[in-house]
Design a protein around this motif. Structure first.
Motif, short mmCIF file in Angstrom:
data_model
loop_
_atom_site.label_atom_id
_atom_site.label_comp_id
_atom_site.label_asym_id
_atom_site.label_seq_id
_atom_site.Cartn_x
_atom_site.Cartn_y
_atom_site.Cartn_z
N ALA A 102 -4.17 -0.52 4.32
CA ALA A 102 -5.24 -0.33 3.35
C ALA A 102 -6.00 0.98 3.56
O ALA A 102 -6.32 1.69 2.60
N PHE A 111 0.82 -1.22 0.00
CA PHE A 111 0.00 0.00 0.00
C PHE A 111 0.86 1.27 0.00
O PHE A 111 0.47 2.28 -0.60
N THR A 136 0.73 4.11 -2.88
CA THR A 136 0.48 5.52 -2.56
C THR A 136 1.49 6.42 -3.27
O THR A 136 1.14 7.48 -3.81
N ALA A 157 -6.17 8.12 -1.62
CA ALA A 157 -6.76 8.15 -2.96
C ALA A 157 -8.06 8.96 -2.96
O ALA A 157 -8.28 9.79 -3.85
N ALA A 158 -8.89 8.74 -1.97
CA ALA A 158 -10.17 9.47 -1.89
C ALA A 158 -9.92 10.96 -1.74
O ALA A 158 -10.65 11.79 -2.31
N LEU A 202 -12.60 2.79 5.85
CA LEU A 202 -12.42 2.76 4.39
C LEU A 202 -13.45 3.67 3.73
O LEU A 202 -14.62 3.66 4.11
N ILE A 243 -13.27 4.88 -4.92
CA ILE A 243 -12.88 3.50 -4.61
C ILE A 243 -14.04 2.59 -5.00
O ILE A 243 -15.17 2.74 -4.53
N VAL A 296 -10.73 -2.21 -5.85
CA VAL A 296 -10.16 -3.06 -4.82
C VAL A 296 -11.08 -4.25 -4.56
O VAL A 296 -12.29 -4.11 -4.49
N ALA A 342 -6.36 4.03 0.88
CA ALA A 342 -7.67 4.36 0.30
C ALA A 342 -8.07 5.79 0.63
O ALA A 342 -8.66 6.50 -0.19
N GLN A 343 -7.73 6.22 1.83
CA GLN A 343 -8.05 7.61 2.20
C GLN A 343 -7.21 8.59 1.39
O GLN A 343 -7.70 9.66 1.00
N VAL A 355 -8.56 -5.61 1.50
CA VAL A 355 -8.71 -4.47 2.41
C VAL A 355 -9.31 -4.88 3.75
O VAL A 355 -9.17 -4.16 4.73
N TYR A 387 -15.38 -1.11 -4.81
CA TYR A 387 -15.22 -2.36 -4.08
C TYR A 387 -15.83 -3.47 -4.92
O TYR A 387 -17.05 -3.58 -5.03
#
Ligand code: MG
Length: 303
Positions: free
Chosen positions: A151, A69, A73, A158-159, A188, A165, A108, A155-156, A114, A167
């Motif tokens: 994870a 991860f 990133t 990226a958001a 998440l 995201i 993901v 993900a945070q 995750v 799923y």
């Protein structure tokens, strides 16, 4: 262009049973090696003991997951800045939609990508059981799976960059509410819109051989998003191998070698997955003993 909200049902992880043969750690010295012919004492043997224990109690698993991860990133901005960057294989992109103008997303998988379901697997070991739908759905309903290390931060990140995201899971539609609650509970991101593509998702104009095949759902995501990266713990999380055989699975990986660690990110999961039935011809109707025998026969005593 605004993304078309994709919402779907979910579904049942193709968690299969267990197993993994005891293998001595070559770095640990001779003292740790099993002694041939020594009696087995204490708790009953279970093929998945070492694999589950490694995921739960080894610092090495945590480090491996974080490595994935954190490296991903570091590659986020380059993927975002290149409008031609896409993590769908060209054949799937051609069937989905042209990239131009699509907002970015990351696909993901959930289980062992995750969310960490090792407590469920641990119960199987302690109770001497194997995966089954009833016990799995009960575990999902508990909504207590912790996040895989690294994870949430990824993900945070990226958001925070405006990346959706997606799923894409083989959990059942019936477990959707519990799954989303579990994802939310561990932090998440489910914004700006929860996008959950589980088995049973109807994808117009797309049919496939099995409900666990993720191809059609990947195409559905590709119709609405430019896919920056994909994350999974199974080769089929990225693109389907030609067949679930060891050779076809290896060919899939070797054929896309440059994408791993760049657009595709694989999490370690020694506790279950397509790799296991691939070595016993996917014959789950065999007894546990027969499957174990086939797995022993698949060991390579020289390479
Ligand atoms: Mg998985």
């Amino acid at each position: 262009m605004r993304a078309t909200p994709l919402f779907a049902s979910l579904l049942l992880a193709s968690l299969s049973g267990c197993q993994s043969l005891p293998v001595a750690d070559p770095d640990a010295g001779a003292a740790s090696a099993p002694v041939a012919g020594s009696p087995v004492e204490g708790a009953a043997a279970h093929d998945n003991l070492n694999a589950v224990l490694w995921m739960q109690r080894s610092a090495e698993y945590r480090a491996a997951a974080r490595t994935v991860f954190q490296a991903a990133t570091a590659g986020l901005d380059a993927a975002l800045d290149d409008p031609t960057w896409d993590a769908l294989v060209p054949a799937e992109r051609a069937r989905a939609a042209p990239l131009a103008g699509l907002p970015p997303a990351i696909i993901v998988d959930i289980d062992e990508t995750v969310l960490d379901n090792s407590p469920y697997q641990a119960r199987m070991v302690v109770d001497g059981n194997e995966f089954d739908d009833t016990s799995w759905e009960a575990w999902v309903e508990e909504r207590r799976a912790p996040a895989v290390p690294g994870a949430v931060a990824f993900a945070q990140a990226a958001a925070a960059r405006g990346v959706q995201i997606v799923y894409l899971s083989n959990r059942t539609a019936a477990s959707g509410e519990a799954t989303l609650a579990n994802l939310r509970q561990v932090g998440l991101p489910l914004s700006p819109t929860p996008v959950f593509l589980g088995t049973g998702t109807v994808v117009p104009g797309c049919t496939q051989s099995s409900s666990s095949d993720k191809t059609c759902r990947r195409l559905l995501a590709g119709r609405s998003y430019r896919v920056l990266m994909q994350f999974g713990d199974q080769v089929g999380d990225f693109t389907a191998p030609a067949a679930n055989t060891p050779a076809a699975r290896e060919a899939m990986v070797d054929g896309h070698g440059g994408w791993f660690g760049e657009r595709w990110w694989m999490l370690p999961n020694p506790t279950y997955g397509g790799w296991e039935p691939a070595v016993f011809d996917n014959a789950w109707d065999r007894t546990r003993g027969q499957r174990r025998e086939a797995k022993r026969d698949a060991l390579l005593l020289s390479r």
